[in-house]
Design a protein around this motif. Sequence first.
Motif, mmCIF file in Angstrom:
data_model
loop_
_atom_site.group_PDB
_atom_site.id
_atom_site.type_symbol
_atom_site.label_atom_id
_atom_site.label_comp_id
_atom_site.label_asym_id
_atom_site.label_seq_id
_atom_site.Cartn_x
_atom_site.Cartn_y
_atom_site.Cartn_z
ATOM 1 N N GLY A 139 103.173 -7.132 97.373
ATOM 2 C CA GLY A 139 103.908 -7.703 98.492
ATOM 3 C C GLY A 139 105.289 -7.100 98.617
ATOM 4 N N ALA A 140 106.089 -7.640 99.522
ATOM 5 C CA ALA A 140 107.432 -7.139 99.779
ATOM 6 C C ALA A 140 108.325 -8.288 100.223
ATOM 7 C CB ALA A 140 107.404 -6.039 100.834
ATOM 8 N N ILE A 141 109.618 -8.103 100.038
ATOM 9 C CA ILE A 141 110.612 -9.074 100.485
ATOM 10 C C ILE A 141 111.338 -8.491 101.684
ATOM 11 C CG2 ILE A 141 112.721 -10.308 99.869
ATOM 12 C CD1 ILE A 141 111.787 -10.348 97.003
ATOM 13 N N ALA A 142 111.362 -9.210 102.787
ATOM 14 C CA ALA A 142 112.035 -8.747 103.995
ATOM 15 C C ALA A 142 113.540 -8.995 103.884
ATOM 16 C CB ALA A 142 111.466 -9.449 105.223
ATOM 17 N N THR A 143 114.335 -7.967 104.170
ATOM 18 C CA THR A 143 115.789 -8.092 104.202
ATOM 19 C C THR A 143 116.292 -7.568 105.537
ATOM 20 O OG1 THR A 143 116.261 -5.887 103.289
ATOM 21 C CG2 THR A 143 115.838 -7.669 101.716
ATOM 22 N N ALA A 144 117.587 -7.697 105.773
ATOM 23 C CA ALA A 144 118.171 -7.226 107.031
ATOM 24 C C ALA A 144 118.069 -5.716 107.169
ATOM 25 C CB ALA A 144 119.628 -7.670 107.113
ATOM 26 N N LEU A 145 118.032 -5.013 106.039
ATOM 27 C CA LEU A 145 117.975 -3.549 106.076
ATOM 28 C C LEU A 145 116.559 -3.007 106.057
ATOM 29 C CD1 LEU A 145 120.879 -2.759 103.571
ATOM 30 C CD2 LEU A 145 120.936 -2.654 106.070
ATOM 31 N N GLY A 146 115.601 -3.810 105.615
ATOM 32 C CA GLY A 146 114.210 -3.370 105.539
ATOM 33 C C GLY A 146 113.470 -4.127 104.456
ATOM 34 N N ASN A 147 112.214 -3.773 104.269
ATOM 35 C CA ASN A 147 111.383 -4.438 103.270
ATOM 36 C C ASN A 147 111.596 -3.819 101.889
ATOM 37 O OD1 ASN A 147 110.238 -6.138 105.200
ATOM 38 N ND2 ASN A 147 108.620 -4.655 105.685
ATOM 39 N N VAL A 148 111.649 -4.690 100.887
ATOM 40 C CA VAL A 148 111.776 -4.249 99.499
ATOM 41 C C VAL A 148 110.471 -4.560 98.782
ATOM 42 C CG1 VAL A 148 113.031 -4.483 97.334
ATOM 43 C CG2 VAL A 148 114.246 -4.713 99.512
ATOM 44 N N PRO A 149 109.700 -3.530 98.384
ATOM 45 C CA PRO A 149 108.451 -3.803 97.661
ATOM 46 C C PRO A 149 108.728 -4.562 96.373
ATOM 47 C CG PRO A 149 108.557 -1.507 98.370
ATOM 48 C CD PRO A 149 109.914 -2.095 98.603
ATOM 49 N N LEU A 150 107.897 -5.547 96.085
ATOM 50 C CA LEU A 150 108.102 -6.352 94.883
ATOM 51 C C LEU A 150 107.993 -5.527 93.609
ATOM 52 C CD1 LEU A 150 106.359 -9.800 95.565
ATOM 53 C CD2 LEU A 150 108.779 -9.345 95.143
ATOM 54 N N ILE A 151 107.114 -4.507 93.619
ATOM 55 C CA ILE A 151 106.978 -3.669 92.429
ATOM 56 C C ILE A 151 108.287 -2.960 92.127
ATOM 57 C CG2 ILE A 151 106.011 -1.797 93.828
ATOM 58 C CD1 ILE A 151 105.415 -2.500 90.079
ATOM 59 N N SER A 152 109.006 -2.538 93.181
ATOM 60 C CA SER A 152 110.305 -1.889 92.986
ATOM 61 C C SER A 152 111.324 -2.881 92.451
ATOM 62 C CB SER A 152 110.803 -1.294 94.304
ATOM 63 O OG SER A 152 109.941 -0.281 94.764
ATOM 64 N N LEU A 153 111.334 -4.087 93.017
ATOM 65 C CA LEU A 153 112.278 -5.107 92.567
ATOM 66 C C LEU A 153 112.031 -5.478 91.110
ATOM 67 C CD1 LEU A 153 114.569 -7.056 93.321
ATOM 68 C CD2 LEU A 153 112.811 -8.691 94.057
ATOM 69 N N VAL A 154 110.761 -5.666 90.754
ATOM 70 C CA VAL A 154 110.432 -6.023 89.377
ATOM 71 C C VAL A 154 110.783 -4.882 88.423
ATOM 72 C CG1 VAL A 154 108.534 -6.558 87.802
ATOM 73 C CG2 VAL A 154 108.643 -7.668 90.033
ATOM 74 N N ALA A 155 110.485 -3.650 88.817
ATOM 75 C CA ALA A 155 110.789 -2.502 87.961
ATOM 76 C C ALA A 155 112.283 -2.393 87.695
ATOM 77 C CB ALA A 155 110.270 -1.217 88.604
ATOM 78 N N VAL A 156 113.092 -2.578 88.725
ATOM 79 C CA VAL A 156 114.543 -2.482 88.557
ATOM 80 C C VAL A 156 115.060 -3.621 87.684
ATOM 81 C CG1 VAL A 156 116.759 -2.609 89.755
ATOM 82 C CG2 VAL A 156 114.907 -1.215 90.703
ATOM 83 N N LEU A 157 114.619 -4.841 87.957
ATOM 84 C CA LEU A 157 115.106 -5.997 87.196
ATOM 85 C C LEU A 157 114.709 -5.914 85.722
ATOM 86 C CD1 LEU A 157 114.501 -8.941 89.699
ATOM 87 C CD2 LEU A 157 116.669 -7.861 89.097
ATOM 88 N N VAL A 158 113.446 -5.547 85.464
ATOM 89 C CA VAL A 158 112.987 -5.438 84.073
ATOM 90 C C VAL A 158 113.717 -4.308 83.354
ATOM 91 C CG1 VAL A 158 111.010 -4.878 82.612
ATOM 92 C CG2 VAL A 158 110.731 -6.462 84.519
ATOM 93 N N SER A 159 113.902 -3.182 84.035
ATOM 94 C CA SER A 159 114.576 -2.042 83.414
ATOM 95 C C SER A 159 116.024 -2.377 83.078
ATOM 96 C CB SER A 159 114.526 -0.824 84.347
ATOM 97 O OG SER A 159 113.193 -0.444 84.611
ATOM 98 N N VAL A 160 116.729 -2.982 84.017
ATOM 99 C CA VAL A 160 118.124 -3.351 83.772
ATOM 100 C C VAL A 160 118.210 -4.364 82.629
ATOM 101 C CG1 VAL A 160 120.137 -4.522 84.751
ATOM 102 C CG2 VAL A 160 118.886 -2.831 86.113
ATOM 103 N N SER A 161 117.297 -5.318 82.609
ATOM 104 C CA SER A 161 117.294 -6.320 81.543
ATOM 105 C C SER A 161 117.020 -5.684 80.185
ATOM 106 C CB SER A 161 116.246 -7.406 81.831
ATOM 107 O OG SER A 161 116.520 -8.059 83.052
#
Length: 305
Positions: A139-161
Motif C-alpha cells: 500500500g501507500a500513504i497519500a501526502t500533499a506531495l504524492g504517495n509514499v509506498p509503505l515499503i519505503s516508509l518501513v525500510a527508512v524507519l527500520v534502517s534509521v532505528s
Amino acid sequence: MQDLLFQQIINWLTLGCIYSLLALGFSLLFGVLQVIHFSHGDVAMVAPFIALAAVQAVAAALGGPSAWVTLGLACLVAIAAVGSLGVALDRLVISRFRDAPAMMPLVATVALGIVLRELIRHLYPEGSNPHAFPALAQGAIATALGNVPLISLVAVLVSVSLVALLFYVLHHTPAGMRIRAVSQDRDTARLFAIAPGPVFRNTFFIASAVGAVGGLFLASYAGVVRFDFGVQAGLIGFSAAVVGGLGSLGGAIVGSLLIAAIETVVQGYVPNGTSYRLVFVFVLVIGVLIFRPAGLFGVQKMEKV
C-alpha cells in the motif's frame, strides 16, 4: 514534475537506507578485524532464502496464522540465522587468517561468497531461478506531495532505528566499549582483560544480522531474489563503505546515500539510465580512490618502515 521529483527523493532515501545496512557491516568488520569480508553481501542475501523457507515452516508449525505474522516471524528467524552464519564462517574460515597477510583473508572471503551462492543454487528448490519475495509492507500513504509506498516508509524507519541502536550499543554499552577498544588497539585491549575472541564473535553477529535486514529489504523492494544477488549487493555495499571511508560507520552511511543518489538520478533522468547506473556509480568509486584513497571520512594511516 513535482510528483516525479518527490518519487525520486523517496526512491533515493529507500535505496540509501538499504545500502547503508549493507555498508555498515563492511565498515564494522574492517574497523574491528582489519579484514575486508568480501562474502558479506552473499551472507546478507542468504536471509531472503531462509525467510522464504521459514514462511512455510512457521505456517505449518502454527497452523496457518495471518500472512503478516508468518512473514514477520520468518524474517526474525532469517536475521538470527544469518547472524549465526556470520559467526560460524568466522570461526571456521576467517579466524584462521587473523595474523596472515591481507591478501589471504581477501581471497578466502571471495571463495566463501562463491561457495554460498553455489550452495543456494544447488540445494534450494529451483535455486537457479528467480524467486518472488513478498513485500514487507503493502500500500501507500497519500501526502500533499504524492504517495509514499509503505515499503519505503518501513525500510527508512527500520534502517534509521537500527543505525541509532547500533551507535547506542557501540558508545553506551560495555559490549560496545569492548568492540571499540579492540578496534583501536587489540594488544592494549588484552592488557585490560578484554578477550578479542568474544568481541570478534559479537561483531560478526551484529554485522551479519544488520546485513540480513538489508538483504530482506532489498529483496522485498525488488520483489524478487536470485542466488547471485549477493554479488551486486556486496559490490554496492563495499563501494559505499570505500567512498565513505572503510572503518567509519558515519562514512558508510554517507557513501550509501551518495551511491543511491547517483543511481536514482541516472535512472530517472538519463536515457536508458537503468543500464548505465552502475557505470556512473563505479566512476564515483574510482574518482574517490584516486583523489581520496582513505575515503571521504577515512583517516590515512601512516606506517613506520
